[in-house]
Scaffold this active site. Structure first.
Site, PDB file in Angstrom:
ATOM      1  N   ASP A  44       0.836  -1.210   0.000  1.00  0.00           N
ATOM      2  CA  ASP A  44       0.000   0.000   0.000  1.00  0.00           C
ATOM      3  C   ASP A  44       0.868   1.257   0.000  1.00  0.00           C
ATOM      4  O   ASP A  44       0.365   2.374  -0.098  1.00  0.00           O
ATOM      5  CB  ASP A  44      -1.008  -0.011   1.163  1.00  0.00           C
ATOM      6  N   SER A  45       2.190   1.075   0.032  1.00  0.00           N
ATOM      7  CA  SER A  45       3.100   2.206  -0.197  1.00  0.00           C
ATOM      8  C   SER A  45       2.842   2.805  -1.578  1.00  0.00           C
ATOM      9  O   SER A  45       3.256   3.930  -1.857  1.00  0.00           O
ATOM     10  CB  SER A  45       4.561   1.744  -0.090  1.00  0.00           C
ATOM     11  N   ASP A  83      -1.083  -6.112  -0.103  1.00  0.00           N
ATOM     12  CA  ASP A  83      -1.495  -5.510   1.178  1.00  0.00           C
ATOM     13  C   ASP A  83      -3.004  -5.339   1.218  1.00  0.00           C
ATOM     14  O   ASP A  83      -3.593  -4.791   0.266  1.00  0.00           O
ATOM     15  CB  ASP A  83      -0.875  -4.103   1.315  1.00  0.00           C
ATOM     16  N   LYS A 113      -1.073  -9.404   2.875  1.00  0.00           N
ATOM     17  CA  LYS A 113      -0.296  -8.950   4.045  1.00  0.00           C
ATOM     18  C   LYS A 113      -1.211  -8.075   4.898  1.00  0.00           C
ATOM     19  O   LYS A 113      -1.963  -7.248   4.371  1.00  0.00           O
ATOM     20  CB  LYS A 113       0.955  -8.178   3.621  1.00  0.00           C
ATOM     21  N   GLU A 115      -1.133  -5.663   8.584  1.00  0.00           N
ATOM     22  CA  GLU A 115      -0.287  -5.033   9.603  1.00  0.00           C
ATOM     23  C   GLU A 115      -0.899  -5.247  10.982  1.00  0.00           C
ATOM     24  O   GLU A 115      -2.105  -5.038  11.173  1.00  0.00           O
ATOM     25  CB  GLU A 115      -0.168  -3.528   9.340  1.00  0.00           C
ATOM     26  N   GLU A 182       9.448  -4.340  10.458  1.00  0.00           N
ATOM     27  CA  GLU A 182       9.852  -2.997   9.984  1.00  0.00           C
ATOM     28  C   GLU A 182      10.248  -2.092  11.149  1.00  0.00           C
ATOM     29  O   GLU A 182       9.541  -2.026  12.173  1.00  0.00           O
ATOM     30  CB  GLU A 182       8.705  -2.342   9.201  1.00  0.00           C
TER      31      GLU A 182
HETATM   32  O1  KIV Z   1       3.609  -1.102   1.612  1.00  0.00           O
HETATM   33  C1  KIV Z   1       4.775  -1.516   1.544  1.00  0.00           C
HETATM   34  O2  KIV Z   1       5.494  -1.269   0.570  1.00  0.00           O
HETATM   35  C2  KIV Z   1       5.282  -2.323   2.654  1.00  0.00           C
HETATM   36  C3  KIV Z   1       6.744  -2.683   2.651  1.00  0.00           C
HETATM   37  C4  KIV Z   1       7.588  -1.501   2.745  1.00  0.00           C
HETATM   38  C5  KIV Z   1       7.071  -3.710   3.653  1.00  0.00           C
HETATM   39  O3  KIV Z   1       4.546  -2.664   3.531  1.00  0.00           O
END
Ligand code: KIV
Length: 268
Positions: A44-45, A83, A113, A115, A182
């Site tokens: 989600d970055s 994510d 993924k 969090e 992280e």
């Molecule tokens: O969203 C993302 O890119 C991440 C990574 C940096 C681990 O969660």
């Protein structure tokens, strides 16, 4: 839970060699990275890196699904994990299951993924029992940060260190196939990596982790809004793009582009 062949192969890398992971948000990037990565994360970055938002909280289902579909069109071998966006899974295990199913049904990716730590172990357990591969993400949780200045390293106090160890243990028992760690101080991350039953993937954590992940646009020098200390740039593509654009500008203005070979001519 029955592991897919890709998940089984990924888990088998623990103790064999270091695991290589990068983010990918597009088809051409997936194509370029696939041969060099064990795992591609549609993170989600993407909200910050491609859309210029301040945090990852701006990512939504449509964004994650669209980029997940793009990556899946060009992946060949790497595991693809997506994510779940903030707000789509925290409320209950059932909400997490519905969201994970939607993302996986619409993209065909290998897993999701989430969090969080022990607080979401019940969510993870339901997903794992339902046959969904889950990658955990503990330590610094970008979805919980409301501005760039809020990114904070964890594990500095005994309480934080104990909580992180408990999180990794609860999530492994709940059935995750790996744990992203992280922004955790090195000795704490190293100790968790040594005791964790599944692969640990570090980002600003420890070289003792089973693998490492970074944001691809960071290692390429493409994302310049914010560079965390844990990033190493392996290229300077912002600069290279500027050089190419300046050369194009010069060619157009001087009339040296286009040339005959770029044009279409009447058939003889
Ligand atoms: O969203 C993302 O890119 C991440 C990574 C940096 C681990 O969660």
């Amino acid at each position: 839970m029955v592991d897919s062949a890709r998940i089984t192969q990924f888990k088998a890398l623990k103790g064999q060699r270091k695991i290589v992971c990068l983010t990918a948000y597009s088809a051409p990037m997936a194509h370029a990275l696939d041969a060099h990565c064990d795992l591609l994360l549609v993170g989600d970055s993407v909200a910050m890196v491609l859309y210029g938002m301040d945090t990852t909280q701006g990512a939504d289902f449509d964004m994650m699904i669209r980029h997940g579909q793009a990556v899946m069109r060009r992946r060949q071998n790497a595991l693809v994990i997506i994510d779940l966006p903030a707000g789509s899974y925290e409320n209950s295990p059932q909400q997490a299951l519905a969201s994970a199913r939607r993302v996986l049904d619409e993209t065909g990716a290998d897993g999701v993924k989430l969090e969080g730590g022990s607080d979401i172990a019940g969510h993870v357990a339901l997903l794992a029992e339902s046959g969904i591969a889950v990658l955990a993400h503990i330590g610094l949780l970008p979805q919980h940060v409301s501005s760039k200045s809020g990114f904070r390293i964890t594990g500095r106090t005994a309480e934080e260190a104990a909580q992180l160890a408990a999180d990794a243990s609860a999530l492994s028992q709940a059935g995750v196939f790996g744990v992203v760690m992280e922004g955790i101080i090195e000795p704490v991350a190293a100790s968790i990596a040594a005791n964790c039953s599944v692969p640990t993937i570090g980002i600003g954590a420890s070289p003792a982790c089973d693998g490492q992940i970074l944001v691809t646009d960071d290692i390429l020098g493409l994302y310049d809004a914010f560079t965390p200390k844990f990033v190493e740039k392996f290229a300077d593509l912002q600069n290279d793009i500027g050089v190419a654009a300046a050369a194009f500008h010069k060619a157009v203005v001087s009339g040296t582009f286009p040339q005959k070979q770029h044009l279409f001519w009447p058939k003889k």
